[in-house]
Design an enzyme around this catalytic site. Structure first.
Site, PDB file in Angstrom:
ATOM      1  N   HIS A 311     -71.668  49.407  31.269  1.00 18.26           N
ATOM      2  CA  HIS A 311     -71.004  50.187  30.039  1.00 18.26           C
ATOM      3  C   HIS A 311     -71.345  51.781  30.230  1.00 18.26           C
ATOM      4  O   HIS A 311     -72.591  52.179  31.190  1.00 18.26           O
ATOM      5  CB  HIS A 311     -72.170  49.705  29.097  1.00 18.26           C
ATOM      6  CG  HIS A 311     -71.117  49.697  27.861  1.00 18.26           C
ATOM      7  ND1 HIS A 311     -70.927  50.787  27.076  1.00 18.26           N
ATOM      8  CD2 HIS A 311     -70.966  48.856  26.994  1.00 18.26           C
ATOM      9  CE1 HIS A 311     -70.686  50.460  25.344  1.00 18.26           C
ATOM     10  NE2 HIS A 311     -70.603  49.568  25.435  1.00 18.26           N
ATOM     11  N   ASP A 369     -68.721  40.931  26.901  1.00 19.09           N
ATOM     12  CA  ASP A 369     -67.984  40.276  27.177  1.00 19.09           C
ATOM     13  C   ASP A 369     -67.963  39.858  28.578  1.00 19.09           C
ATOM     14  O   ASP A 369     -66.975  37.932  28.713  1.00 19.09           O
ATOM     15  CB  ASP A 369     -66.515  41.304  28.288  1.00 19.09           C
ATOM     16  CG  ASP A 369     -66.027  42.378  27.093  1.00 19.09           C
ATOM     17  OD1 ASP A 369     -66.726  43.741  26.978  1.00 19.09           O
ATOM     18  OD2 ASP A 369     -65.921  41.902  26.091  1.00 19.09           O
TER      19      ASP A 369
HETATM   20  C1  SDX Z   1     -66.494  47.360  26.160  1.00 15.16           C
HETATM   21  O1  SDX Z   1     -67.599  52.003  25.322  1.00 15.16           O
HETATM   22  C2  SDX Z   1     -68.138  50.621  24.396  1.00 15.16           C
HETATM   23  O2  SDX Z   1     -68.254  50.546  23.488  1.00 15.16           O
HETATM   24  C3  SDX Z   1     -67.073  49.636  24.814  1.00 15.16           C
HETATM   25  C4  SDX Z   1     -67.543  48.421  24.264  1.00 15.16           C
HETATM   26  C5  SDX Z   1     -67.020  48.006  22.860  1.00 15.16           C
HETATM   27  O3  SDX Z   1     -68.089  47.261  21.875  1.00 15.16           O
HETATM   28  O4  SDX Z   1     -66.021  49.007  22.313  1.00 15.16           O
HETATM   29  O5  SDX Z   1     -68.900  48.104  24.523  1.00 15.16           O
HETATM   30  C6  SDX Z   1     -66.971  47.234  23.942  1.00 15.16           C
HETATM   31  O6  SDX Z   1     -65.240  47.761  26.548  1.00 15.16           O
HETATM   32  C7  SDX Z   1     -67.496  47.057  27.386  1.00 15.16           C
HETATM   33  C8  SDX Z   1     -67.688  47.008  28.787  1.00 15.16           C
HETATM   34  C9  SDX Z   1     -66.253  46.209  28.685  1.00 15.16           C
HETATM   35  N1  SDX Z   1     -65.336  46.621  30.278  1.00 15.16           N
HETATM   36  C10 SDX Z   1     -66.104  45.901  31.350  1.00 15.16           C
HETATM   37  O7  SDX Z   1     -66.795  45.100  31.383  1.00 15.16           O
HETATM   38  C11 SDX Z   1     -65.481  46.095  32.682  1.00 15.16           C
HETATM   39  C12 SDX Z   1     -66.666  46.646  34.066  1.00 15.16           C
HETATM   40  N2  SDX Z   1     -67.058  47.256  33.640  1.00 15.16           N
HETATM   41  C13 SDX Z   1     -66.993  48.677  34.501  1.00 15.16           C
HETATM   42  O8  SDX Z   1     -64.862  49.434  34.378  1.00 15.16           O
HETATM   43  C14 SDX Z   1     -67.179  49.745  33.455  1.00 15.16           C
HETATM   44  O9  SDX Z   1     -68.603  49.761  33.851  1.00 15.16           O
HETATM   45  C15 SDX Z   1     -66.670  50.888  32.660  1.00 15.16           C
HETATM   46  C16 SDX Z   1     -65.612  51.349  32.180  1.00 15.16           C
HETATM   47  C17 SDX Z   1     -67.363  50.024  30.967  1.00 15.16           C
HETATM   48  C18 SDX Z   1     -67.972  51.654  31.856  1.00 15.16           C
HETATM   49  O10 SDX Z   1     -67.379  52.424  33.826  1.00 15.16           O
HETATM   50  P1  SDX Z   1     -68.158  54.441  33.690  1.00 15.16           P
HETATM   51  O11 SDX Z   1     -68.846  55.025  32.368  1.00 15.16           O
HETATM   52  O12 SDX Z   1     -67.215  54.976  34.942  1.00 15.16           O
HETATM   53  O13 SDX Z   1     -69.584  52.659  34.230  1.00 15.16           O
HETATM   54  P2  SDX Z   1     -70.563  53.935  34.905  1.00 15.16           P
HETATM   55  O14 SDX Z   1     -70.276  56.300  34.728  1.00 15.16           O
HETATM   56  O15 SDX Z   1     -71.769  54.036  34.698  1.00 15.16           O
HETATM   57  O16 SDX Z   1     -70.995  54.218  36.854  1.00 15.16           O
HETATM   58  C19 SDX Z   1     -71.987  54.058  37.412  1.00 15.16           C
HETATM   59  C20 SDX Z   1     -71.179  53.584  38.849  1.00 15.16           C
HETATM   60  C21 SDX Z   1     -69.674  53.931  39.612  1.00 15.16           C
HETATM   61  O17 SDX Z   1     -70.064  54.253  40.374  1.00 15.16           O
HETATM   62  P3  SDX Z   1     -70.016  55.707  41.147  1.00 15.16           P
HETATM   63  O18 SDX Z   1     -69.434  56.537  40.700  1.00 15.16           O
HETATM   64  O19 SDX Z   1     -71.593  55.932  40.878  1.00 15.16           O
HETATM   65  O20 SDX Z   1     -70.507  55.261  42.553  1.00 15.16           O
HETATM   66  O21 SDX Z   1     -71.048  52.025  38.979  1.00 15.16           O
HETATM   67  C22 SDX Z   1     -70.074  51.557  39.025  1.00 15.16           C
HETATM   68  C23 SDX Z   1     -68.635  52.895  38.814  1.00 15.16           C
HETATM   69  O22 SDX Z   1     -67.831  52.711  39.886  1.00 15.16           O
HETATM   70  N3  SDX Z   1     -69.833  50.757  38.219  1.00 15.16           N
HETATM   71  C24 SDX Z   1     -69.551  49.724  38.550  1.00 15.16           C
HETATM   72  C25 SDX Z   1     -69.105  48.382  37.524  1.00 15.16           C
HETATM   73  N4  SDX Z   1     -69.178  49.082  36.663  1.00 15.16           N
HETATM   74  C26 SDX Z   1     -69.334  50.567  36.837  1.00 15.16           C
HETATM   75  N5  SDX Z   1     -69.104  48.878  39.759  1.00 15.16           N
HETATM   76  C27 SDX Z   1     -68.958  47.614  39.609  1.00 15.16           C
HETATM   77  N6  SDX Z   1     -68.640  46.525  39.379  1.00 15.16           N
HETATM   78  C28 SDX Z   1     -68.629  47.692  37.450  1.00 15.16           C
HETATM   79  N7  SDX Z   1     -68.715  46.643  37.069  1.00 15.16           N
END
Ligand code: SDX
Length: 436
Positions: A311, A369
């Site tokens: 998140h 989710d």
């Molecule tokens: C919602 O914003 C909100 O409030 C949204 C929401 C709402 O109520 O409106 O809460 C609803 O959208 C919940 C999120 C649903 N999305 C997913 O479940 C999709 C999977 N999650 C990822 O796409 C991701 O976690 C995000 C998009 C949610 C967040 O992306 P960020 O901000 O880029 O995550 P981060 O910066 O914390 O990531 C840190 C690291 C990164 O790697 P590095 O660049 O540090 O090497 O963790 C990795 C990311 O690539 N990473 C994941 C991951 N999520 C982040 N790796 C594997 N699996 C994942 N799910």
């Protein structure tokens, strides 16, 4: 909305021997903010913050998230207390008005919402223009966007009475429009709303009743869905809410703004994640295949992400996921499908991910989710309706945030700037003078 931004100090910035100061505003909870509205005027420079991860786009009194603590407050009330003790329309009243309703206020609100649940008969014609296999979110974007063509008497955003009617119409009609999208996709006749049913039971009946027999809503299932709706109602300035605010800042009518929010929510990184998470669990299929998917999620060269994990704000367990997990077990128990294979895969995936160094180090916890997809499928909804249900619930947050933005004395039309790194200024070259 009355602004409560009071300077609690100042911060200074020094560039080329010139020092400028900016006021600091204190928050009730969470980070204070540096008021940099005069930054460009005083320094000739912009800030650079793609995704606005360090930027407060507005002052808001509606929702507060502490990502490190894993807490979520709606108008100061913890989400788990509201999910356990309240219901959808009471929480909707709270988000819109800032306080829980008394008995008279509740009765007035219920009566108003109930009497706006029907849609114009000609709105039905929009559905027949779509293929039966159209994604319901595509239908929602189109039909909700068309509402402004039917309700001209509530599109003047400068008239508080019209804003109130538009707000109640949006909240009241979303379940009807969503249920119609579902019925259309399965070739069944639309079911009218009924004024003797509560909000969520009405929606379940519009989805699952058929002409040949009515639908008695199982109270455990309706209560679970009502709880799911509460969990999804609002979440600060997420992508879709920011979309609604930005569209509304130009003076666009509320129906068009909500349609823009639906479009933004559809993305798999945002509201589309519940559909993607269930599809992922089905693709994994069994507990023994989990390790290979965990490895893909960790591989920087592999675009696969564990859907339902991570998140932008929560760096702790999403408090909604805790409530969602409990509701999931309650629904599966009520339906006698406790040994649902996908639940076993989900629980084992969660256990492994919460122990895996990659996820622990990057603070990737299950989000709302992760369990919602299993629950919604058990309630009888097809996967492509999951984000529609998210949009139905989030409409309350979107319209509450839109109303707050309209009434905010500091609001302006949204107009982010950029850092330009393209070609320097140059003169046109005629075709015959250009190189081959
Ligand atoms: C919602 O914003 C909100 O409030 C949204 C929401 C709402 O109520 O409106 O809460 C609803 O959208 C919940 C999120 C649903 N999305 C997913 O479940 C999709 C999977 N999650 C990822 O796409 C991701 O976690 C995000 C998009 C949610 C967040 O992306 P960020 O901000 O880029 O995550 P981060 O910066 O914390 O990531 C840190 C690291 C990164 O790697 P590095 O660049 O540090 O090497 O963790 C990795 C990311 O690539 N990473 C994941 C991951 N999520 C982040 N790796 C594997 N699996 C994942 N799910």
């Amino acid at each position: 909305m009355k602004s409560d931004l009071n300077p609690s100090g100042a911060v200074s910035l020094t560039q080329n021997d010139k020092t400028v100061e900016f006021p600091v505003f204190k928050a009730t909870h969470g980070p204070d903010v540096f008021d940099i509205r005069s930054l460009y005027k005083q320094t000739g420079a912009f800030t650079f913050d793609p995704g606005f991860t360090s930027t407060a786009s507005c002052e808001s009194k509606i929702t507060f998230i502490d990502g490190d603590e894993g807490t979520l407050l709606y108008r100061g009330y913890p989400i788990d207390q509201l999910a356990e003790n309240s219901d959808f329309l009471e929480v909707a009243y709270l988000l819109l008005n800032g306080e829980l309703p008394n008995r008279d206020q509740r009765d007035w609100f219920d009566s108003s919402i109930t009497r706006h649940t029907m849609v114009h008969e000609q709105l039905k014609n929009f559905y027949s223009g779509f293929r039966r296999d159209a994604h319901p979110m595509a239908i929602m974007v189109g039909v909700v966007g068309a509402l402004s063509a039917f309700y001209h008497d509530s599109t003047d955003i400068n008239d508080p009475k019209q804003r109130l009617i538009a707000t109640h119409r949006m909240i009241a009609k979303m379940p009807t429009i969503a249920a119609m999208a579902y019925k259309y996709s399965i070739g069944q006749a639309f079911v009218f709303p009924r004024n003797d049913l509560d909000y969520t039971s009405n929606f379940m009946r519009m989805c699952f009743a058929v002409g040949a027999e009515d639908y008695e809503c199982n109270t455990v299932l309706c209560d679970a869905l009502d709880k799911i709706f509460i969990l999804h109602m609002d979440h600060e300035q997420n992508a879709s809410t920011s979309t609604v605010r930005l569209a509304g800042s130009s003076g666009a009518n509320p129906f068009a703004c909500i349609a823009a929010g639906i479009a933004s929510l559809w993305g798999p990184a945002h509201g589309g994640a519940n559909e993607a998470a269930l599809n992922m669990l089905e693709e994994i299929g069994s507990v023994d295949r989990i390790p290979e998917y965990i490895e893909c999620a960790k591989d920087k060269n592999d675009p696969f992400r564990l859907m339902g994990f991570g998140h932008r704000v929560y760096k702790n367990y999403d408090p909604r996921a805790t409530v969602m997990r409990k509701a999931c077990h309650e629904v599966l128990d009520a339906l006698g499908v406790r040994d649902e294979p996908l639940l076993q895969v989900a629980m084992e995936l969660e256990r492994i991910a919460l122990e895996d160094e990659y996820f622990v180090e990057k603070k990737l916890y299950p989000n709302i989710d992760f369990y919602s997809g299993i629950t919604l499928r058990a309630l009888g909804f097809p996967t492509d309706m999951f984000t529609v249900l998210f949009a139905l619930a989030r409409t309350v947050g979107w319209i509450a945030q839109w109303s707050e933005m309209i009434e905010d004395p500091n609001q302006k039309i949204g107009r982010p700037r950029q850092v330009y790194t393209g070609a320097p200024k140059r003169d046109y070259i005629a075709l015959h003078k250009r190189g081959s």
